[in-house]
Design a protein around this motif. Structure first.
Motif, mmCIF file in Angstrom:
data_model
loop_
_atom_site.group_PDB
_atom_site.id
_atom_site.type_symbol
_atom_site.label_atom_id
_atom_site.label_comp_id
_atom_site.label_asym_id
_atom_site.label_seq_id
_atom_site.Cartn_x
_atom_site.Cartn_y
_atom_site.Cartn_z
ATOM 1 N N PRO A 250 0.630 -0.977 -0.408
ATOM 2 C CA PRO A 250 0.305 -0.445 -0.111
ATOM 3 C C PRO A 250 0.756 1.146 -0.280
ATOM 4 C CG PRO A 250 0.517 -0.395 1.949
ATOM 5 C CD PRO A 250 1.028 -1.631 0.989
ATOM 6 N N GLY A 251 0.353 2.419 -0.245
ATOM 7 C CA GLY A 251 0.787 3.126 -0.533
ATOM 8 C C GLY A 251 1.330 4.310 -1.716
ATOM 9 N N ASN A 252 1.766 5.803 -1.671
ATOM 10 C CA ASN A 252 1.780 5.956 -3.214
ATOM 11 C C ASN A 252 3.261 6.488 -2.764
ATOM 12 O OD1 ASN A 252 2.427 7.701 -5.767
ATOM 13 N ND2 ASN A 252 0.636 9.167 -4.958
ATOM 14 N N PRO A 253 4.186 5.895 -4.299
ATOM 15 C CA PRO A 253 5.360 6.041 -4.290
ATOM 16 C C PRO A 253 5.756 7.814 -4.324
ATOM 17 C CG PRO A 253 5.104 4.810 -6.125
ATOM 18 C CD PRO A 253 3.508 5.512 -5.003
ATOM 19 N N ARG B 63 -0.517 11.686 -12.224
ATOM 20 C CA ARG B 63 -1.325 10.120 -12.865
ATOM 21 C C ARG B 63 -0.191 10.253 -14.585
ATOM 22 N NH1 ARG B 63 -6.356 12.330 -14.455
ATOM 23 N NH2 ARG B 63 -6.310 12.914 -12.059
ATOM 24 N N ALA B 64 0.355 11.779 -14.711
ATOM 25 C CA ALA B 64 0.919 11.777 -16.006
ATOM 26 C C ALA B 64 2.100 10.659 -15.836
ATOM 27 C CB ALA B 64 0.911 13.243 -15.957
ATOM 28 N N LEU B 65 2.867 11.421 -14.301
ATOM 29 C CA LEU B 65 4.157 10.400 -13.953
ATOM 30 C C LEU B 65 3.810 9.399 -14.110
ATOM 31 C CD1 LEU B 65 5.336 13.443 -11.349
ATOM 32 C CD2 LEU B 65 6.451 12.524 -13.370
ATOM 33 N N LYS B 66 2.811 9.118 -13.535
ATOM 34 C CA LYS B 66 2.608 7.059 -13.641
ATOM 35 C C LYS B 66 2.392 6.671 -14.657
ATOM 36 C CE LYS B 66 0.793 6.142 -8.828
ATOM 37 N NZ LYS B 66 -1.076 5.863 -7.627
ATOM 38 N N ALA B 67 1.520 7.496 -15.173
ATOM 39 C CA ALA B 67 1.751 6.984 -16.649
ATOM 40 C C ALA B 67 2.873 7.117 -17.919
ATOM 41 C CB ALA B 67 0.540 7.664 -17.711
ATOM 42 N N ARG B 68 4.102 7.284 -18.045
ATOM 43 C CA ARG B 68 4.970 7.993 -17.798
ATOM 44 C C ARG B 68 6.133 6.763 -17.396
ATOM 45 N NH1 ARG B 68 7.937 10.723 -20.798
ATOM 46 N NH2 ARG B 68 10.098 10.615 -20.530
ATOM 47 N N ASP C 144 0.919 3.115 -13.703
ATOM 48 C CA ASP C 144 -0.914 3.392 -14.478
ATOM 49 C C ASP C 144 -1.335 1.854 -14.742
ATOM 50 O OD1 ASP C 144 0.559 2.858 -16.470
ATOM 51 O OD2 ASP C 144 -1.838 4.660 -17.393
ATOM 52 N N SER C 145 -0.448 0.920 -14.765
ATOM 53 C CA SER C 145 -1.267 -0.215 -15.441
ATOM 54 C C SER C 145 0.044 -1.612 -15.124
ATOM 55 C CB SER C 145 -1.180 -0.663 -16.770
ATOM 56 O OG SER C 145 -1.433 -1.440 -16.999
ATOM 57 N N LEU D 120 -0.189 -3.839 -15.394
ATOM 58 C CA LEU D 120 0.365 -5.401 -16.471
ATOM 59 C C LEU D 120 1.211 -4.548 -17.752
ATOM 60 C CD1 LEU D 120 0.022 -8.375 -16.973
ATOM 61 C CD2 LEU D 120 -1.704 -7.204 -19.080
ATOM 62 N N LYS D 121 1.405 -3.756 -17.394
ATOM 63 C CA LYS D 121 2.535 -2.795 -18.290
ATOM 64 C C LYS D 121 3.541 -3.102 -17.845
ATOM 65 C CE LYS D 121 1.933 2.237 -20.513
ATOM 66 N NZ LYS D 121 1.098 2.979 -20.205
ATOM 67 N N VAL E 246 -1.835 18.432 -19.231
ATOM 68 C CA VAL E 246 -1.119 17.102 -19.060
ATOM 69 C C VAL E 246 -2.617 16.397 -18.802
ATOM 70 C CG1 VAL E 246 0.241 16.015 -17.213
ATOM 71 C CG2 VAL E 246 1.075 17.870 -17.961
ATOM 72 N N THR F 178 -2.565 12.974 -21.185
ATOM 73 C CA THR F 178 -2.372 11.950 -19.486
ATOM 74 C C THR F 178 -3.802 10.907 -20.724
ATOM 75 O OG1 THR F 178 -1.358 12.762 -18.764
ATOM 76 C CG2 THR F 178 -1.813 10.112 -18.003
ATOM 77 N N ARG G 20 -3.570 7.640 -23.316
ATOM 78 C CA ARG G 20 -3.516 6.060 -22.528
ATOM 79 C C ARG G 20 -4.598 5.520 -23.812
ATOM 80 N NH1 ARG G 20 -3.017 3.521 -17.290
ATOM 81 N NH2 ARG G 20 -4.775 2.395 -17.984
ATOM 82 N N TRP H 91 -5.528 1.962 -23.547
ATOM 83 C CA TRP H 91 -5.671 1.467 -22.329
ATOM 84 C C TRP H 91 -7.077 2.014 -21.888
ATOM 85 C CZ3 TRP H 91 -2.905 -2.262 -19.486
ATOM 86 C CH2 TRP H 91 -1.315 -2.306 -20.458
ATOM 87 N N GLU I 262 2.973 12.995 -22.830
ATOM 88 C CA GLU I 262 1.752 13.513 -21.822
ATOM 89 C C GLU I 262 1.857 15.067 -21.653
ATOM 90 O OE1 GLU I 262 4.813 11.927 -21.168
ATOM 91 O OE2 GLU I 262 4.062 9.657 -21.020
ATOM 92 N N LEU J 34 4.770 16.235 -20.021
ATOM 93 C CA LEU J 34 5.543 17.052 -19.339
ATOM 94 C C LEU J 34 6.504 17.863 -19.863
ATOM 95 C CD1 LEU J 34 4.815 13.647 -17.139
ATOM 96 C CD2 LEU J 34 4.072 15.021 -16.569
ATOM 97 N N ARG K 282 5.361 6.048 4.268
ATOM 98 C CA ARG K 282 4.377 5.977 2.779
ATOM 99 C C ARG K 282 3.033 5.842 2.635
ATOM 100 N NH1 ARG K 282 7.877 8.802 -1.389
ATOM 101 N NH2 ARG K 282 9.343 9.292 -0.361
ATOM 102 N N THR K 283 2.961 4.794 3.410
ATOM 103 C CA THR K 283 1.335 4.409 4.190
ATOM 104 C C THR K 283 0.840 6.184 4.893
ATOM 105 O OG1 THR K 283 2.764 2.186 4.523
ATOM 106 C CG2 THR K 283 -0.145 2.848 3.759
ATOM 107 N N ASP L 44 -0.130 8.730 2.697
ATOM 108 C CA ASP L 44 -1.377 8.339 2.229
ATOM 109 C C ASP L 44 -2.438 8.327 2.720
ATOM 110 O OD1 ASP L 44 -0.837 8.184 -0.686
ATOM 111 O OD2 ASP L 44 -2.206 5.969 -0.697
#
Lengths: 306, 663
Positions: free
Chosen positions: A31-34, A48-53, A57-58, A60-61, B150, B154, B158, B163, B304, B306, B545-546, B549
């Protein structure tokens, strides 16, 4: 021989993939968000954009992206240390840990084997009892205690060694000694047990009856056999020592691998955790294969069997 | 025999590996100081940890810089006096003609605009983006416009990759993409009440949009399953946005009037703006960084939207695409950055004040363990130790205060330790949240004997406080008195709120990140509340971190918190409780408080402005209590007696240009 080696290599690859899958599952379920610190917050659009980059964001990817990167030894960015990539961090830390680990295991063998042999020659003699005491201390004293004690005595009081750090030969002895103590203790115990076993067997009695010198019998005949369990311990032990110990690295401020695994996990630095685990798994597998090969040299029966 | 072989092998291998990484350290630096944790980043736009800032303010130099004792703003790259317009909004800076980058290039106004722009561009923007967004005219609009783009890019990217997208992205597409197809899909959905359309999903950086409007989710699903040409949509939006970007940025109040003249227009007067200009985020940036930009066809943007640079640009020895390695304009330049080992700083040969620097080289040595760094200090391996938060620090503090160790210093810090109440969420994890009621918060605050915590638990002698702004830290600021300890009054407040003797009060959870100090404090607080108020308290220690959050998402009732001031003004603390502030984790909102901050922002007279701010603080610490203030931090640091020019100040800011050694 080569077929055996190929099988071992194939199995090793399979193990590595299993390790990757399991680590991946563990890492993504943390859990948690880096991207989120504890004190200040980032706009959600940017997160969200950074996660996509970074393909986060997925899952599997990310799974395939990381795998593809790992094959090319590119483990991606490190979010905890923005200015460094995971590959750089590993490339920087692994040789440090490896050097220290090799030295520690070398010391452990150098000290542990003679102690084990000597205590087996006269079981329950004064040497055996004393060494048992030291061995118990070596196994049960945590490294942060021995490490701190060594630092206080040699660095602060006697000033013959620097207080932690890495960069000069003088930085090596104290952490290597600390790291080697538990290994040396294990090696001593394993050697002693092995020797006691072998010294009681018939071919030793025969050799002694033939009139061979006891020294030759012990070192040439008995030790060769008694060393086998030690050898199989040394494979994983060397892998463990080489990939770094969090505690020893922390106490002596050594820039090795151990801290990256622990800090990476605490900071949700996925790439760093997975790359350290993969590095450790690879080294462990390689060392086990090396020990396997060494076995065939030490014990001719294995060569015959294959 | 083979035993010898193995031993020889091991020793040989160890020697080889050791020699590989045990590279020569070079001559000992003139000055060595110890750092406790690793450097997270030296990128000024992202920087936020005090260890990183400490290096950054010495390798870069802003328009102003810090006085070593008072940390007041003094001349940096800009010459004093700075020309400020009568309304306090327009600052015209004259840059020193002799200010030089470490490669000899002159430092220009454009370099400052480049550096400051990175601070607000999504992708490079970090924790301190608000320094510019909140203050420079037009910056907020530009920042919002860029962030919206952005979000759209994004989402489109996707969709183009096949996706699915989430509800918030769908909403962003509907609001800002200007795409007729998106609107058609939206209009094709079943009609909802117009009132619902304006419902924004809860801010959820972690990506779990719990309260997201169902309608946006359906739009997201509809878009993902359509066969629209998303690639073309992305391409079209991207080109348009990239083409407009520079024109939009021209509306931001940053202008290079000439090579050495910079005009900054603020949205509102900011009496402490020159203090801000010394901060590590607001430094210039050398043009060579553009060689490391990751972009689609010279648009300056990633797909994106950025702004991304190769993160390695902060390395002194990084070479790629003609990049010459890090170039900075401060008194020192980065010579070596050995990861997790040390940083070697070397006097910048082109620095305008070079002849006044007392140390040619300074080493920052990293110690993973504070105990080890203390041993290194005792052994004389380092000259200056900044962090000494160890288990036995109260003993060291006692020695420092009794004069037994004159080399130990205990300055009171510009930082506060407090706990936050969740003032917003009606329920927390399915339980009703009683802390939305100010009377309950006041009861919980006044039940606590802070002296007991500071004297018996921490034993460090940190000054107890009832305030948000450290008392006495800002000259002439009339700190209002906070609530004292009064358990009887606390019980009355709790009764008023409908919980006589704590009856019917839901179990309270105290959230903290696992650390021995936080744990001890939470335990004592929990016991106090159980005894004095008759409520049941559960402690919930979580990994950092948790914990972060949970705090951001207001998934807590009471949480451990703290804040360190960034500039010498009460607003650095008070803004934490302003409605809509990104760091307002308590969710506190009081229009009266916001209005006072607003009025203060428009007030030119310093005394009247401070009075307004004190009035605002009084609302927080006397009436509404969104927080439980506990104590003001103290720093413990060790400075060898032969060290000169290091002054223990509350802001723990140490300009190295004054550092020296006199044995």
């Amino acid at each position: 021989m080569s077929r055996r080696l190929l099988t071992r290599l194939g199995l090793g690859m399979a193990t590595l993939i299993c390790v990757y899958v399991v680590t991946f599952l563990l890492v993504i379920s943390a859990p948690g968000n880096p991207f989120e610190g504890a004190e200040r917050n980032m706009p959600p659009e940017v997160v969200r954009a950074l996660k996509a980059r970074y393909s986060m964001d997925s899952e599997l990817k990310y799974f395939f992206q990381f795998l593809w990167g790992a094959i090319r030894l590119d483990f991606g960015p490190s979010f905890q240390y923005h200015d460094w990539t995971c590959s750089q961090i590993i490339a920087d830390a692994l040789p440090v840990s490896a050097a220290l680990g090799f030295l520690a295991v070398g010391l452990a063998v150098l000290v542990g084997v003679p102690v084990g042999v000597l205590s087996a020659v006269k079981p329950n003699g004064w040497f055996d009892v004393t060494s048992l005491g030291f061995v118990l201390l070596g196994i049960s004293l945590p490294t942060f205690v021995t490490g701190s004690a060594l630092l206080i005595v040699f660095a602060v009081w006697l000033k013959v060694a620097p207080v932690g750090g890495w960069g000069r030969i003088a930085h090596l002895p104290l952490p290597a000694l600390t790291l080697s103590l538990p290994f040396a203790a294990y090696v001593a115990r394993l050697t002693r047990a092995g020797m006691l076993d072998v010294l009681g067997s018939e071919f030793i009695r025969t050799a002694l009856a033939k009139g061979l010198a006891p020294r030759t019998v012990v070192w040439k005949h008995a030790f060769k056999v008694a060393f086998l369990p030690v050898l199989s311990f040394l494979g994983p032990a060397a892998a463990q020592a080489m990939t770094g110990s969090f505690v020893v690295e922390k106490v002596f401020s050594i820039p090795g691998m151990g801290q990256h695994f622990v800090n990476g996990a605490l900071n949700l630095n996925r790439g760093l955790v997975m790359s350290t685990v993969l590095a450790y798994a690879t080294i462990l597998i390689v060392f086990n294969i090396v020990v396997d090969i060494l076995y065939t040299f030490v014990d001719p029966r294995i060569k015959e069997a294959t | 025999m083979f035993r010898t072989v193995i031993v020889v092998c091991v020793v040989l291998l160890a020697a080889i590996l050791a020699s590989y990484r045990l590279a020569e350290e070079g001559p000992q630096a003139d000055f060595r100081y110890a750092n406790a944790t690793g450097i997270s980043t030296l990128d000024p736009a992202r920087i936020s940890h005090s260890h990183d800032i400490r290096i950054a303010i010495n390798i870069w130099e802003g328009l102003t810089t810090y006085h070593p004792k008072t940390t007041e703003a003094v001349e940096g790259v800009a010459r004093f006096p700075v020309d400020v317009s009568a309304d306090g909004c327009v600052y015209t800076f004259d840059l020193r003609a002799d200010a030089r980058w470490s490669n000899g290039d002159p430092v220009t106004a454009t370099d400052f605009i480049r550096g400051w722009r990175r601070v607000i561009e999504p992708g490079t923007a970090g924790d301190y983006a608000m320094f510019i967004v909140d203050r420079v005219a037009g910056a907020r609009e530009y920042y919002a416009w860029r962030n919206q783009a952005v979000a759209v890019l994004t989402a489109l990217h996707r969709l183009a990759d096949g996706w699915p997208i989430d509800a918030e992205s769908a909403r962003a597409l509907y609001d800002h993409a200007g795409d007729a197809f998106v609107r058609d899909v939206y209009d094709g959905l079943e009609p909802t009440e117009p009132a619902n359309r304006s419902v924004r999903p809860a801010r959820s950086p972690a990506g779990h949009a719990q309260d997201a409007d169902d309608r946006w989710q359906r739009l997201a699903d509809g878009l993902a399953s359509s066969d629209h040409d998303w690639r073309a949509a992305h391409e079209g939006f991207f080109r348009l946005h990239a083409a407009r970007r520079d024109a939009r940025f021209a509306a931001v109040g940053l202008q290079a009037l000439s090579r050495h003249r910079l005009r900054v227009t603020l949205a509102r007067p900011c009496p402490y703006f020159l203090d801000l200009c010394a901060f590590a985020t607001l430094v210039p940036c050398h043009a060579s960084i553009e060689r490391l930009r990751e972009q689609v066809d010279a648009t300056g943007l990633t797909s994106e939207g950025l702004v991304v640079y190769d993160p390695q640009w902060t390395k002194p020895d990084y070479r790629r695409n003609g990049y010459p390695g890090l170039i900075t304009n401060g008194p020192y330049r980065l010579k070596v950055w050995a990861f997790k080992r040390r940083i070697r700083l070397e006097a910048n040969p082109h620095f305008w004040g070079l002849d006044r620097l007392r140390c040619r080289t300074i080493d920052m040595v990293e110690f993973a363990d504070l105990n080890t760094s203390i041993m290194a200090y005792e052994a004389g391996d380092v000259d200056f130790l900044i962090d000494m938060q160890v288990e036995y620090d109260h003993e060291l503090i006692r020695m420092a205060r009794s004069g037994a160790r004159p080399d130990l210093h205990v300055p009171v810090a510009f930082g506060m330790y407090f706990l936050l109440f969740n003032c917003q969420s009606p329920t927390v994890k399915g339980r009703p949240n009683p802390f939305v009621d100010a009377r309950v918060r006041k009861a919980f605050v006044s039940a606590v004997d802070k002296y007991a915590i500071v004297n018996n638990v921490l034993q460090r002698g940190d000054p107890v406080t009832g305030n948000v702004v450290p008392v006495g830290s800002i000259p002439a600021y009339p700190s209002p008195p906070g609530l004292g300890c009064d358990p009887a009054q606390a019980r009355r407040w709790l009764t008023e709120a409908g919980y006589p003797n704590g009856e019917g009060f839901p179990p309270v959870e105290v959230l903290y990140n696992t650390d021995s100090q936080h744990e001890k404090i939470s335990q004592v607080l929990g016991r106090t509340w159980e005894q004095e108020l008759g409520v049941r308290v559960e402690l919930r220690g979580k990994e950092f971190r948790t914990f972060g959050d949970d705090k951001v998402n207001r998934n807590y009732m009471i949480a451990r918190a703290g804040w360190w001031g960034d500039y010498r003004d009460p607003t650095t603390f008070l803004e934490l409780f302003a409605t809509g502030n990104g760091n307002n984790d308590s969710g506190y909102s009081n229009p009266r408080f916001d209005a006072l901050l607003d009025r203060a922002a428009g007030e030119a007279d310093r005394a009247r402005r401070l009075a307004l701010l004190a009035e605002a603080e009084a609302i927080i610490v006397q009436e509404d209590l969104p927080l439980l203030p506990l104590f003001q931090h103290t720093n413990l640091m060790a400075i060898k007696p032969y060290v000169r020019g290091v002054y223990p100040n509350p802001a723990v800011t140490f300009p190295m240009r004054y550092w020296g050694i006199e044995r």
